[in-house]
Design an enzyme around this catalytic site. Structure first.
Site, mmCIF file in Angstrom:
data_model
loop_
_atom_site.group_PDB
_atom_site.id
_atom_site.type_symbol
_atom_site.label_atom_id
_atom_site.label_comp_id
_atom_site.label_asym_id
_atom_site.label_seq_id
_atom_site.Cartn_x
_atom_site.Cartn_y
_atom_site.Cartn_z
ATOM 1 N N GLY A 37 15.994 55.937 68.106
ATOM 2 C CA GLY A 37 15.600 56.590 69.344
ATOM 3 C C GLY A 37 16.114 58.009 69.372
ATOM 4 O O GLY A 37 17.071 58.359 68.661
ATOM 5 N N GLN A 49 18.723 65.908 73.121
ATOM 6 C CA GLN A 49 19.375 65.845 71.810
ATOM 7 C C GLN A 49 18.842 66.897 70.852
ATOM 8 O O GLN A 49 19.486 67.185 69.843
ATOM 9 C CB GLN A 49 19.206 64.455 71.197
ATOM 10 N N CYS A 79 25.103 56.894 68.280
ATOM 11 C CA CYS A 79 24.194 57.923 68.793
ATOM 12 C C CYS A 79 24.098 59.064 67.784
ATOM 13 O O CYS A 79 25.121 59.474 67.219
ATOM 14 C CB CYS A 79 24.726 58.441 70.128
ATOM 15 N N LEU A 80 22.882 59.567 67.593
ATOM 16 C CA LEU A 80 22.696 60.695 66.672
ATOM 17 C C LEU A 80 23.490 61.920 67.109
ATOM 18 O O LEU A 80 23.880 62.735 66.278
ATOM 19 C CB LEU A 80 21.208 61.058 66.581
ATOM 20 N N HIS A 97 19.435 53.254 76.351
ATOM 21 C CA HIS A 97 20.275 54.287 75.739
ATOM 22 C C HIS A 97 19.571 55.644 75.822
ATOM 23 O O HIS A 97 20.179 56.644 76.239
ATOM 24 C CB HIS A 97 20.566 53.917 74.281
ATOM 25 N N GLU A 98 18.298 55.684 75.436
ATOM 26 C CA GLU A 98 17.567 56.954 75.442
ATOM 27 C C GLU A 98 17.317 57.460 76.857
ATOM 28 O O GLU A 98 17.421 58.660 77.116
ATOM 29 C CB GLU A 98 16.256 56.833 74.669
ATOM 30 N N HIS A 121 20.172 59.338 78.269
ATOM 31 C CA HIS A 121 20.225 60.738 77.825
ATOM 32 C C HIS A 121 19.480 61.651 78.796
ATOM 33 O O HIS A 121 19.895 62.791 79.028
ATOM 34 C CB HIS A 121 19.600 60.900 76.433
#
Length: 159
Positions: free
Chosen positions: A46, A51, A88-89, A130-131, A134
């Site tokens: 995701g 991000q 997380c990225l 999660h996304e 953000h």
């Protein structure tokens, strides 16, 4: 398509709420394509617009069953509880157990502005939540009791 730069902590954009998308255009479609390419290149499941430096309500999730593009998403319903490890990225080499709803119902728009409602559970529901966090400027690290590094997780697996 192009790979975009993934913003990492402590970049302040990661903790800012996003604005709704108001224009559904070719540029939005290109941005979604670039976000997806960036996510795949980073081996993620995701990615959300902040991000990659954009404060727009745009997120993509693909847990292996196909790409889902969320624009202006709203969670309409939540049920159940699950606890799972997340990473997380934008927060490299940090992981933690996060409590999320097991089931969610989400209303969102696609790149053409068409409205959809979907239901998700288990890992897909976790990834979507999660996304969507953000998009509100919320990082998973604010929802955990303890952060683990990759090395610590590997040691725990051995024990």
């Amino acid at each position: 398509m192009a790979t975009l730069e993934i913003r990492t902590i402590p970049d302040p954009i990661l903790q800012q709420p996003c604005e709704p998308v108001t224009e559904f255009s070719n540029e939005l479609g290109q941005f979604l394509d670039d976000m997806y390419e960036t996510m795949v290149a980073a081996d993620g499941v995701g990615i959300a617009a902040p991000q990659v430096g954009h404060l727009k309500q745009v997120a993509i999730v693909d847990i292996g069953d196909g790409k889902i593009e969320f624009i202006n998403p709203v969670v309409m319903e939540k049920r159940g509880i699950q606890m799972n490890l997340e990473g997380c990225l934008s927060i490299p080499n940090q992981y933690g157990e996060v409590e999320r709803s097991y089931y969610i119902k989400v209303k969102y728009r696609d790149r053409n502005g068409k409205t959809y409602i979907m239901e998700a559970e288990d890992f897909l529901a976790q990834a979507i939540q999660h996304e969507l966090d953000h998009l509100q400027g919320i990082l998973f690290t604010t929802k955990v009791d303890k952060i683990y590094t990759e090395e610590e997780l590997e040691r725990l697996d051995v024990e």
